[in-house]
Scaffold this motif. Sequence first.
Motif, PDB file in Angstrom:
ATOM      1  N   VAL A   1       9.256  -5.807  12.499  1.00  0.00           N
ATOM      2  CA  VAL A   1       8.790  -5.607  11.119  1.00  0.00           C
ATOM      3  C   VAL A   1       9.788  -6.232  10.155  1.00  0.00           C
ATOM      4  O   VAL A   1       9.397  -6.955   9.220  1.00  0.00           O
ATOM      5  CB  VAL A   1       8.584  -4.114  10.800  1.00  0.00           C
ATOM      6  N   ASN A   2      11.071  -5.991  10.377  1.00  0.00           N
ATOM      7  CA  ASN A   2      12.092  -6.572   9.514  1.00  0.00           C
ATOM      8  C   ASN A   2      12.034  -8.102   9.541  1.00  0.00           C
ATOM      9  O   ASN A   2      12.139  -8.749   8.491  1.00  0.00           O
ATOM     10  CB  ASN A   2      13.480  -6.093   9.911  1.00  0.00           C
ATOM     11  N   ASP A   3      11.859  -8.681  10.719  1.00  0.00           N
ATOM     12  CA  ASP A   3      11.735 -10.143  10.832  1.00  0.00           C
ATOM     13  C   ASP A   3      10.562 -10.650  10.019  1.00  0.00           C
ATOM     14  O   ASP A   3      10.668 -11.660   9.306  1.00  0.00           O
ATOM     15  CB  ASP A   3      11.568 -10.575  12.288  1.00  0.00           C
ATOM     16  N   HIS A   4       9.426  -9.965  10.128  1.00  0.00           N
ATOM     17  CA  HIS A   4       8.241 -10.373   9.359  1.00  0.00           C
ATOM     18  C   HIS A   4       8.503 -10.266   7.856  1.00  0.00           C
ATOM     19  O   HIS A   4       8.147 -11.171   7.091  1.00  0.00           O
ATOM     20  CB  HIS A   4       7.030  -9.528   9.738  1.00  0.00           C
TER      21      HIS A   4
ATOM     22  N   GLY B   1       0.798  -1.223   0.000  1.00  0.00           N
ATOM     23  CA  GLY B   1       0.000   0.000   0.000  1.00  0.00           C
ATOM     24  C   GLY B   1       0.829   1.271   0.000  1.00  0.00           C
ATOM     25  O   GLY B   1       0.295   2.368   0.062  1.00  0.00           O
ATOM     26  N   GLY B   2       2.143   1.118  -0.039  1.00  0.00           N
ATOM     27  CA  GLY B   2       3.010   2.281  -0.169  1.00  0.00           C
ATOM     28  C   GLY B   2       3.710   2.718   1.099  1.00  0.00           C
ATOM     29  O   GLY B   2       4.423   3.726   1.096  1.00  0.00           O
ATOM     30  N   ILE B   3       3.522   1.995   2.191  1.00  0.00           N
ATOM     31  CA  ILE B   3       4.240   2.317   3.423  1.00  0.00           C
ATOM     32  C   ILE B   3       5.607   1.658   3.306  1.00  0.00           C
ATOM     33  O   ILE B   3       5.725   0.442   3.392  1.00  0.00           O
ATOM     34  CB  ILE B   3       3.503   1.809   4.678  1.00  0.00           C
ATOM     35  N   ASN B   4       6.656   2.452   3.095  1.00  0.00           N
ATOM     36  CA  ASN B   4       7.946   1.895   2.704  1.00  0.00           C
ATOM     37  C   ASN B   4       8.920   1.585   3.828  1.00  0.00           C
ATOM     38  O   ASN B   4       9.762   0.713   3.687  1.00  0.00           O
ATOM     39  CB  ASN B   4       8.639   2.838   1.716  1.00  0.00           C
ATOM     40  N   SER B   5       8.839   2.288   4.930  1.00  0.00           N
ATOM     41  CA  SER B   5       9.864   2.085   5.951  1.00  0.00           C
ATOM     42  C   SER B   5       9.382   1.157   7.064  1.00  0.00           C
ATOM     43  O   SER B   5       8.191   1.111   7.380  1.00  0.00           O
ATOM     44  CB  SER B   5      10.292   3.426   6.560  1.00  0.00           C
ATOM     45  N   ASN B   6      10.330   0.436   7.623  1.00  0.00           N
ATOM     46  CA  ASN B   6      10.009  -0.433   8.751  1.00  0.00           C
ATOM     47  C   ASN B   6       9.452   0.393   9.906  1.00  0.00           C
ATOM     48  O   ASN B   6       8.550  -0.055  10.614  1.00  0.00           O
ATOM     49  CB  ASN B   6      11.242  -1.206   9.210  1.00  0.00           C
ATOM     50  N   LYS B   7      10.000   1.588  10.088  1.00  0.00           N
ATOM     51  CA  LYS B   7       9.543   2.461  11.163  1.00  0.00           C
ATOM     52  C   LYS B   7       8.061   2.816  10.979  1.00  0.00           C
ATOM     53  O   LYS B   7       7.275   2.728  11.920  1.00  0.00           O
ATOM     54  CB  LYS B   7      10.386   3.732  11.221  1.00  0.00           C
TER      55      LYS B   7
END
Length: 70
Positions: free
Chosen positions: A41-44, A22-28
Amino acid sequence: LVRGMMGHRKQRERQVLQLLAGGINSNKAIGERMGLSCHTVNDHLQSVFQKISVRSRVAAAVWAVRNGIA
């Protein structure tokens, strides 16, 4: 990933993939939306990448759109 999306972790992986597509690009940013740490988030994302056989966020987002996830 498309079929048999059971269990909390798999649901979270799907949500992360949906936000990415959907366009949310950063893990943060994804983490803030979901109440997760950047590390989680990175693990997922890494788990999703492995399951759908892609190596990048763009490829994962394209896969999600093509497979009706996003």
